[in-house]
Design a protein around this motif. Structure first.
Motif, PDB file in Angstrom:
ATOM      1  N   ALA A  76       0.831  -1.205   0.000  1.00 19.98           N
ATOM      2  CA  ALA A  76       0.000   0.000   0.000  1.00 19.98           C
ATOM      3  C   ALA A  76       0.865   1.254   0.000  1.00 19.98           C
ATOM      4  CB  ALA A  76      -0.927  -0.006   1.216  1.00 19.98           C
ATOM      5  N   PHE A  77       1.921   1.257   0.801  1.00 25.14           N
ATOM      6  CA  PHE A  77       2.817   2.413   0.834  1.00 25.14           C
ATOM      7  C   PHE A  77       3.463   2.643  -0.526  1.00 25.14           C
ATOM      8  CE2 PHE A  77       6.970   4.341   1.272  1.00 25.14           C
ATOM      9  CZ  PHE A  77       6.733   5.422   2.110  1.00 25.14           C
ATOM     10  N   ALA A  78       3.979   1.553  -1.118  1.00 23.72           N
ATOM     11  CA  ALA A  78       4.625   1.677  -2.424  1.00 23.72           C
ATOM     12  C   ALA A  78       3.640   2.141  -3.484  1.00 23.72           C
ATOM     13  CB  ALA A  78       5.257   0.341  -2.821  1.00 23.72           C
ATOM     14  N   SER A  79       2.412   1.617  -3.442  1.00 27.98           N
ATOM     15  CA  SER A  79       1.400   2.027  -4.419  1.00 27.98           C
ATOM     16  C   SER A  79       1.093   3.511  -4.295  1.00 27.98           C
ATOM     17  CB  SER A  79       0.127   1.201  -4.210  1.00 27.98           C
ATOM     18  OG  SER A  79      -0.889   1.607  -5.097  1.00 27.98           O
ATOM     19  N   ASN A  80       0.974   3.995  -3.066  1.00 30.30           N
ATOM     20  CA  ASN A  80       0.697   5.408  -2.856  1.00 30.30           C
ATOM     21  C   ASN A  80       1.850   6.284  -3.346  1.00 30.30           C
ATOM     22  OD1 ASN A  80      -1.801   4.871  -1.708  1.00 30.30           O
ATOM     23  ND2 ASN A  80      -0.994   4.816   0.380  1.00 30.30           N
ATOM     24  N   PHE A  81       3.074   5.841  -3.087  1.00 34.22           N
ATOM     25  CA  PHE A  81       4.221   6.619  -3.551  1.00 34.22           C
ATOM     26  C   PHE A  81       4.299   6.606  -5.074  1.00 34.22           C
ATOM     27  CE2 PHE A  81       8.516   7.266  -4.958  1.00 34.22           C
ATOM     28  CZ  PHE A  81       8.946   8.362  -4.211  1.00 34.22           C
ATOM     29  N   ASN A  82       4.143   5.429  -5.667  1.00 35.45           N
ATOM     30  CA  ASN A  82       4.251   5.318  -7.123  1.00 35.45           C
ATOM     31  C   ASN A  82       3.171   6.129  -7.833  1.00 35.45           C
ATOM     32  OD1 ASN A  82       6.468   3.617  -6.878  1.00 35.45           O
ATOM     33  ND2 ASN A  82       5.254   1.752  -7.009  1.00 35.45           N
ATOM     34  N   ALA A  83       2.009   6.269  -7.188  1.00 38.12           N
ATOM     35  CA  ALA A  83       0.923   7.028  -7.799  1.00 38.12           C
ATOM     36  C   ALA A  83       1.263   8.505  -7.944  1.00 38.12           C
ATOM     37  CB  ALA A  83      -0.359   6.865  -6.977  1.00 38.12           C
ATOM     38  N   ARG A  84       2.249   8.978  -7.193  1.00 36.65           N
ATOM     39  CA  ARG A  84       2.652  10.378  -7.296  1.00 36.65           C
ATOM     40  C   ARG A  84       3.450  10.652  -8.570  1.00 36.65           C
ATOM     41  NH1 ARG A  84       6.234  12.211  -3.566  1.00 36.65           N
ATOM     42  NH2 ARG A  84       5.533  14.326  -3.989  1.00 36.65           N
ATOM     43  N   TRP A 122      13.061  -5.807   1.351  1.00 32.59           N
ATOM     44  CA  TRP A 122      13.273  -6.440   0.045  1.00 32.59           C
ATOM     45  C   TRP A 122      12.048  -6.220  -0.845  1.00 32.59           C
ATOM     46  CZ3 TRP A 122      11.196 -10.496  -2.853  1.00 32.59           C
ATOM     47  CH2 TRP A 122      12.020 -11.041  -3.831  1.00 32.59           C
ATOM     48  N   LEU A 123      10.860  -6.441  -0.277  1.00 33.72           N
ATOM     49  CA  LEU A 123       9.626  -6.251  -1.035  1.00 33.72           C
ATOM     50  C   LEU A 123       9.436  -4.778  -1.385  1.00 33.72           C
ATOM     51  CD1 LEU A 123       6.921  -7.233  -2.178  1.00 33.72           C
ATOM     52  CD2 LEU A 123       5.954  -6.995   0.130  1.00 33.72           C
ATOM     53  N   LEU A 124       9.661  -3.886  -0.436  1.00 40.59           N
ATOM     54  CA  LEU A 124       9.487  -2.457  -0.690  1.00 40.59           C
ATOM     55  C   LEU A 124      10.411  -1.982  -1.803  1.00 40.59           C
ATOM     56  CD1 LEU A 124       8.209   0.273   0.146  1.00 40.59           C
ATOM     57  CD2 LEU A 124      10.160   0.555   1.700  1.00 40.59           C
ATOM     58  N   THR A 125      11.650  -2.446  -1.777  1.00 40.19           N
ATOM     59  CA  THR A 125      12.609  -2.060  -2.812  1.00 40.19           C
ATOM     60  C   THR A 125      12.107  -2.463  -4.189  1.00 40.19           C
ATOM     61  OG1 THR A 125      14.465  -2.226  -1.257  1.00 40.19           O
ATOM     62  CG2 THR A 125      14.993  -2.337  -3.609  1.00 40.19           C
ATOM     63  N   HIS A 126      11.621  -3.690  -4.315  1.00 36.15           N
ATOM     64  CA  HIS A 126      11.069  -4.148  -5.597  1.00 36.15           C
ATOM     65  C   HIS A 126       9.899  -3.283  -6.043  1.00 36.15           C
ATOM     66  CE1 HIS A 126      13.088  -7.879  -6.832  1.00 36.15           C
ATOM     67  NE2 HIS A 126      13.286  -8.100  -5.561  1.00 36.15           N
ATOM     68  N   GLN A 127       8.991  -3.004  -5.121  1.00 37.54           N
ATOM     69  CA  GLN A 127       7.790  -2.264  -5.479  1.00 37.54           C
ATOM     70  C   GLN A 127       8.125  -0.842  -5.929  1.00 37.54           C
ATOM     71  OE1 GLN A 127       4.311  -3.556  -5.137  1.00 37.54           O
ATOM     72  NE2 GLN A 127       5.578  -5.382  -5.274  1.00 37.54           N
ATOM     73  N   LEU A 128       9.031  -0.186  -5.229  1.00 35.16           N
ATOM     74  CA  LEU A 128       9.388   1.180  -5.596  1.00 35.16           C
ATOM     75  C   LEU A 128      10.210   1.232  -6.876  1.00 35.16           C
ATOM     76  CD1 LEU A 128      10.202   2.766  -2.111  1.00 35.16           C
ATOM     77  CD2 LEU A 128       8.121   3.012  -3.481  1.00 35.16           C
ATOM     78  N   LEU A 129      11.124   0.292  -7.061  1.00 35.17           N
ATOM     79  CA  LEU A 129      11.918   0.277  -8.292  1.00 35.17           C
ATOM     80  C   LEU A 129      11.041  -0.035  -9.504  1.00 35.17           C
ATOM     81  CD1 LEU A 129      15.289  -1.428  -7.264  1.00 35.17           C
ATOM     82  CD2 LEU A 129      14.757   1.009  -7.474  1.00 35.17           C
ATOM     83  N   ALA A 130      10.050  -0.904  -9.313  1.00 35.05           N
ATOM     84  CA  ALA A 130       9.121  -1.188 -10.412  1.00 35.05           C
ATOM     85  C   ALA A 130       8.368   0.075 -10.797  1.00 35.05           C
ATOM     86  CB  ALA A 130       8.144  -2.288 -10.006  1.00 35.05           C
ATOM     87  N   GLY A 131       7.956   0.847  -9.807  1.00 31.70           N
ATOM     88  CA  GLY A 131       7.275   2.103 -10.091  1.00 31.70           C
ATOM     89  C   GLY A 131       8.162   3.094 -10.816  1.00 31.70           C
ATOM     90  N   GLN A 132       9.430   3.127 -10.441  1.00 31.47           N
ATOM     91  CA  GLN A 132      10.366   4.034 -11.103  1.00 31.47           C
ATOM     92  C   GLN A 132      10.617   3.616 -12.552  1.00 31.47           C
ATOM     93  OE1 GLN A 132      11.838   7.047  -9.659  1.00 31.47           O
ATOM     94  NE2 GLN A 132       9.952   6.501  -8.583  1.00 31.47           N
ATOM     95  N   GLN A 133      10.657   2.317 -12.797  1.00 31.76           N
ATOM     96  CA  GLN A 133      10.831   1.853 -14.176  1.00 31.76           C
ATOM     97  C   GLN A 133       9.644   2.263 -15.039  1.00 31.76           C
ATOM     98  OE1 GLN A 133      11.845  -2.270 -14.598  1.00 31.76           O
ATOM     99  NE2 GLN A 133      13.714  -2.107 -13.382  1.00 31.76           N
ATOM    100  N   GLN A 134       8.445   2.100 -14.502  1.00 33.22           N
ATOM    101  CA  GLN A 134       7.255   2.512 -15.253  1.00 33.22           C
ATOM    102  C   GLN A 134       7.255   4.016 -15.491  1.00 33.22           C
ATOM    103  OE1 GLN A 134       4.871   0.616 -16.696  1.00 33.22           O
ATOM    104  NE2 GLN A 134       6.139  -1.130 -16.108  1.00 33.22           N
ATOM    105  N   LEU A 135       7.702   4.771 -14.504  1.00 32.97           N
ATOM    106  CA  LEU A 135       7.758   6.222 -14.651  1.00 32.97           C
ATOM    107  C   LEU A 135       8.732   6.620 -15.753  1.00 32.97           C
ATOM    108  CD1 LEU A 135       7.060   9.090 -13.681  1.00 32.97           C
ATOM    109  CD2 LEU A 135       8.892   8.856 -11.979  1.00 32.97           C
ATOM    110  N   ARG A 136       9.895   5.989 -15.788  1.00 38.21           N
ATOM    111  CA  ARG A 136      10.880   6.326 -16.828  1.00 38.21           C
ATOM    112  C   ARG A 136      10.372   5.932 -18.208  1.00 38.21           C
ATOM    113  NH1 ARG A 136      14.596   4.753 -12.602  1.00 38.21           N
ATOM    114  NH2 ARG A 136      14.671   2.608 -13.359  1.00 38.21           N
ATOM    115  N   LYS A 137       9.667   4.801 -18.311  1.00 41.99           N
ATOM    116  CA  LYS A 137       9.111   4.397 -19.598  1.00 41.99           C
ATOM    117  C   LYS A 137       8.078   5.409 -20.088  1.00 41.99           C
ATOM    118  CE  LYS A 137       9.704  -0.626 -19.149  1.00 41.99           C
ATOM    119  NZ  LYS A 137       9.004  -1.939 -19.019  1.00 41.99           N
TER     120      LYS A 137
END
Length: 349
Positions: A76-84, A122-137
């Motif tokens: 949930a935290f990662a989703s909220n951050f990635n949504a920004r 470990w899980l948080l790192t994956h979730q945030l990095l996945a969001g950053q990859q989508q953002l860069r794309k």
């Protein structure tokens, strides 16, 4: 513990604010134990009161919860951050619990230290990095729209999440929504400990159901962090377009409640009337104030990729970890097991 976290958060925040245009958003995980509103808001209140270094802007702080003992909370935290949809320059995984005398189990069925100290990060790192990859794309596929947005964007907000229960806190420090200086990706800093040398990965009993020793399980979790950093770095390096980097860091022997309580619990019960006063007398004379950790953390967060990526940093320099932390076969197996436990398709295959 409150004063220790306030001082550490203030020092780290102030120094990160002076790190120049390199940093746009930084998420720093700290540990809290109270869910009461005043305790929950202390981080935001403290950081909002920091005076910025000369030439640096000051940004407001907001607070949001993240419980590393809950995979749902992490997602949930990662989703909220990635949504920004903002770039993340630094993720500092500093939260943890240390050697509780009795085995504790999380709502996900994991031994508490293994999940809070390792799996949650470990899980948080994956979730945030996945969001950053989508953002860069998305930024690459829509350059014209991105350019238009950058021309209107202002400074972003700075955030700090305090901890609820076994919770971590997050602080985002942003200079501009659209850029992080020369760094294009995210630097992940995972804090470990010199105690990793006493750890081992017990694949037949990861959650201590067959036997529990608080210190051993703490050391195991810190070894897991080093193995995770090693495997993360290898998988990152397989990409010719790698922009993310990861570092393990040992902040030093510090005057924290975690260390003090562990020493108290380790004192034999019959000797405690005499032993605990001796521990309390020697503690500030042997262990360092938490502010000393900031320099090593800051070095791990801001040093050039080619000097620290995939490495172990202690006392602001790269050092070799124990041989058990250099076992590639164990690192790969731990990666696969972590994917199963968190039901995750990894961002780096």
């Amino acid at each position: 513990m409150r004063q220790v976290l306030e001082d550490l958060a203030q020092d780290l925040s102030t120094r990160l604010s002076g790190a120049g245009e390199l940093l746009c958003n930084a998420v720093v995980l700290l540990r809290r134990q109270s869910s009461s509103p005043p305790e929950h808001n202390f981080a935001g209140q403290k950081l909002n009161g920091i005076k910025p270094l000369q030439g640096c802007q000051n940004y407001p702080v907001q607070v949001s919860p993240l419980d590393l003992a809950s995979f749902d909370s992490v997602r949930a935290f990662a989703s909220n951050f990635n949504a920004r949809s903002v770039p993340l320059a630094v993720l500092i995984c500093n939260a943890g619990v240390m050697a509780p005398p009795n085995r504790l189990e999380t709502q996900d069925g994991c031994e508490q230290q293994f999940q809070v100290n390792y799996l949650g990060h470990w899980l948080l790192t994956h979730q945030l990095l996945a969001g950053q990859q989508q953002l860069r794309k998305s930024q690459t596929s829509q350059p014209a729209q991105q350019t238009q947005q950058q021309s209107h964007v202002g400074p972003s907000k700075q955030h700090h999440s305090s901890v609820l229960g076994r919770v971590a806190g997050s602080k985002q420090q942003s200079q501009h929504e659209a850029g992080c200086g020369d760094r294009k990706g995210t630097r992940v800093v995972m804090l470990t400990s010199m105690t990793h040398s006493a750890g081992r990965i017990r694949f037949d009993d990861l959650h201590a159901k067959q036997g529990y020793n608080g210190f051993h399980r703490y050391a195991d979790s810190k070894l897991a962090i080093l193995l995770a950093v090693r495997e993360f770095a290898k998988r990152m390096d397989r990409r010719t377009d790698r922009v993310d980097s990861i570092v393990a860091a040992h902040p030093g022997l510090l005057q924290t409640d975690l260390a003090r309580k562990w020493l108290h619990n380790g004192c034999p019960r019959l000797l405690r009337p005499f032993g605990i006063p001796i521990i309390d007398f020697l503690f500030p004379r042997v262990f360092l104030p938490p502010q000393y950790a900031v320099q090593t953390i800051l070095h791990a967060a801001t040093a050039p990729d080619d000097t620290v990526h995939g490495r172990y940093v202690a006392n602001s320099k790269v050092v070799k970890p124990a041989k058990t932390a250099q076992d590639d076969a164990v690192a790969r197996r731990l990666w696969d097991v972590s994917c199963e436990l968190t039901h995750l398709v990894p961002v780096y295959h």
